[in-house]
Scaffold this motif. Structure first.
Motif, mmCIF file in Angstrom:
data_model
loop_
_atom_site.group_PDB
_atom_site.id
_atom_site.type_symbol
_atom_site.label_atom_id
_atom_site.label_comp_id
_atom_site.label_asym_id
_atom_site.label_seq_id
_atom_site.Cartn_x
_atom_site.Cartn_y
_atom_site.Cartn_z
ATOM 1 N N ALA A 81 1.305 -1.321 0.177
ATOM 2 C CA ALA A 81 0.635 0.065 0.021
ATOM 3 C C ALA A 81 0.702 1.155 0.096
ATOM 4 O O ALA A 81 0.691 2.286 -0.699
ATOM 5 C CB ALA A 81 -1.102 -0.126 0.870
ATOM 6 N N SER A 82 1.534 1.010 0.800
ATOM 7 C CA SER A 82 3.153 2.059 0.239
ATOM 8 C C SER A 82 4.249 2.262 0.285
ATOM 9 O O SER A 82 4.683 0.989 0.199
ATOM 10 C CB SER A 82 3.689 3.106 2.432
ATOM 11 O OG SER A 82 2.351 2.850 3.261
ATOM 12 N N VAL A 83 4.598 2.733 -0.339
ATOM 13 C CA VAL A 83 6.007 2.810 -1.312
ATOM 14 C C VAL A 83 7.148 2.636 -0.004
ATOM 15 O O VAL A 83 7.261 4.393 0.435
ATOM 16 C CB VAL A 83 5.809 4.439 -2.418
ATOM 17 C CG1 VAL A 83 7.410 4.020 -2.691
ATOM 18 C CG2 VAL A 83 4.854 4.178 -3.374
ATOM 19 N N ARG A 84 7.936 2.246 -0.024
ATOM 20 C CA ARG A 84 9.031 2.341 0.769
ATOM 21 C C ARG A 84 10.341 2.400 0.433
ATOM 22 O O ARG A 84 11.214 2.441 -0.761
ATOM 23 C CB ARG A 84 9.440 0.388 0.960
ATOM 24 C CG ARG A 84 8.078 0.178 2.017
ATOM 25 C CD ARG A 84 8.457 -0.769 1.581
ATOM 26 N NE ARG A 84 8.313 -2.118 0.699
ATOM 27 C CZ ARG A 84 8.154 -3.290 -0.259
ATOM 28 N NH1 ARG A 84 8.050 -4.126 1.491
ATOM 29 N NH2 ARG A 84 8.377 -3.572 -0.868
ATOM 30 N N TRP A 85 11.220 3.528 0.738
ATOM 31 C CA TRP A 85 12.047 4.591 0.402
ATOM 32 C C TRP A 85 13.364 4.174 1.002
ATOM 33 O O TRP A 85 12.943 3.821 2.342
ATOM 34 C CB TRP A 85 11.956 6.515 0.169
ATOM 35 C CG TRP A 85 10.260 6.515 -0.822
ATOM 36 C CD1 TRP A 85 9.442 6.836 -0.479
ATOM 37 C CD2 TRP A 85 11.096 7.370 -1.947
ATOM 38 N NE1 TRP A 85 9.372 7.457 -0.988
ATOM 39 C CE2 TRP A 85 10.050 7.146 -2.320
ATOM 40 C CE3 TRP A 85 12.238 7.463 -2.320
ATOM 41 C CZ2 TRP A 85 9.421 8.114 -3.883
ATOM 42 C CZ3 TRP A 85 12.330 8.647 -3.906
ATOM 43 C CH2 TRP A 85 11.154 8.301 -4.082
ATOM 44 N N GLY A 86 14.190 4.132 0.557
ATOM 45 C CA GLY A 86 16.088 4.050 0.992
ATOM 46 C C GLY A 86 16.134 5.060 0.992
ATOM 47 O O GLY A 86 16.213 5.600 -0.667
ATOM 48 N N ILE A 87 16.999 6.432 1.596
ATOM 49 C CA ILE A 87 17.827 7.070 1.517
ATOM 50 C C ILE A 87 19.356 6.874 1.029
ATOM 51 O O ILE A 87 19.681 6.123 2.451
ATOM 52 C CB ILE A 87 17.352 8.463 2.429
ATOM 53 C CG1 ILE A 87 16.060 8.971 2.280
ATOM 54 C CG2 ILE A 87 17.962 9.787 2.218
ATOM 55 C CD1 ILE A 87 15.722 9.827 3.267
ATOM 56 N N LEU A 88 20.532 7.366 0.498
ATOM 57 C CA LEU A 88 21.654 7.059 -0.221
ATOM 58 C C LEU A 88 21.977 8.317 0.138
ATOM 59 O O LEU A 88 21.806 8.802 -0.538
ATOM 60 C CB LEU A 88 21.754 6.538 -1.442
ATOM 61 C CG LEU A 88 23.094 5.874 -1.549
ATOM 62 C CD1 LEU A 88 23.007 4.641 -2.560
ATOM 63 C CD2 LEU A 88 24.276 6.435 -1.363
ATOM 64 N N GLY A 89 23.127 8.038 1.414
ATOM 65 C CA GLY A 89 23.581 9.686 2.115
ATOM 66 C C GLY A 89 22.656 10.827 3.190
ATOM 67 O O GLY A 89 21.717 10.642 3.200
#
Length: 331
Positions: A3-11
């Motif tokens: 249902a949600s979009v799972r984000w990864g942040i690089l930095g």
């Protein structure tokens, strides 16, 4: 599909923090993980914003619970970081400038297309309601056939020569950091750039501290653009046609209204502006990813490549060169 979009942040720098704050304002976005070259840095970040901490970029992109990766590292790292995420099978939203030059950008676009993975330059102005309203006004014919645009973006910085803004090893200079904003929006409104003439003030470290450039667009339109690390400019954009002009008020990349002026008078139209601006690109990236798109129609790959090429041409004219520009540079 979740249902949600799972984000990864690089930095974990300032821009990464701004992006993490934006995710809080998007109801169906989740910060799932943060990757840093230092596990302590990643943990400090996730203590504040949530998500899992990873002590390497490789570990972040390998995580199975991440859908999209936001690349918020220094300019010279973008090409390698985007490739890393794509090769791990992740869609990517890469902070501007997309890369240091067009030669670095081309193989990334080719890789995304080959692997059928979403890839987009993070240019939130392309998705602001203010820009959509300007386009609607132009399409209505209210200001006549448009032929001229002016836009600027400048602030004063007292940072030392070692700061990323002034360090050529970090892709420093006004053009790549903020000149991309007026360049990109000029192309969005007047069309592809056919030629450019540029002047710059080069600082002691060898990067442009302020640059102005005149663009000729396909169809004959002209735009004058400026960026500066020495002057606090109005940050406005005006698009003019045969019957009048429309202005994005305040700083155009944060415009909350636009004003149309013709012989009949002036009127102002209020336009929404969400969160800190990054929200607009998050919403678009998620929409594209969910629909299985490889690129956004609002910031397509070919336009990103073309604009990188324009900035290459500007830097050649003003004499700014980075190590990545060397003939034997590896993309």
């Amino acid at each position: 599909m979740t249902a949600s979009v799972r984000w990864g942040i690089l930095g974990t720098g300032r821009i990464a923090r701004d992006f993490a704050n934006a995710l809080k304002d998007v109801p169906d976005a989740v910060l799932a993980g943060v990757g840093s070259r230092s596990l302590d840095s990643a943990r400090s970040f996730t203590d504040e914003f949530g998500g899992a901490a990873y002590g390497s970029y490789e570990a972040l992109v390998a995580a199975g619970d991440i859908d999209l990766v936001y690349v918020g590292t220094p300019h010279p790292a973008h090409a390698g970081n985007v490739r890393l995420a794509l090769e791990a099978g992740k869609g990517v939203l890469c902070e501007k400038p997309f890369t240091l030059n067009r030669r670095e950008a081309e193989p990334l676009v080719a890789l995304a297309r080959d692997k059928k993975l979403f890839l987009m330059e993070a240019m939130w102005t392309r998705f602001m309601p203010a820009l959509a309203e300007v386009r609607r006004i132009v399409a209505s014919g209210e200001i006549g056939a448009v032929s001229q645009l002016s836009a600027d973006f400048g602030f004063t910085s007292d940072a030392g020569p070692e700061h990323r803004l002034f360090d050529p090893a970090l892709g420093g200079g006004a053009l790549l950091d903020i000149g991309i904003y007026p360049l990109s929006i000029a192309a969005a409104l007047l069309g592809p750039v056919e030629s450019v003439l540029a002047q710059a003030a080069i600082g002691p470290t060898g990067v442009d501290e302020q640059t102005t450039f005149l663009l000729r667009h396909r169809g004959g339109g002209l735009s004058t653009c400026a960026c500066s690390l020495r002057a606090r400019t109005p940050g406005e954009l005006t698009l003019s046609g045969a019957l009048g002009h429309v202005r994005m008020n305040g700083m155009f990349h944060r415009a909350r209204n636009v004003t149309v002026t013709t012989a009949a008078g002036a009127r102002t139209v209020e336009t929404p502006y969400l969160g800190n601006g990054y929200v607009h690109e998050v919403i678009e990236a998620q929409r594209c990813w969910r629909e299985g798109l490889v690129e956004s129609p609002g910031m397509p790959h070919d336009e990103t490549l073309a604009l990188m090429g324009v900035m290459d041409a500007i830097r050649r004219q003003v004499g700014v060169q980075y190590a990545a520009d060397a003939a034997d540079a590896v993309a």
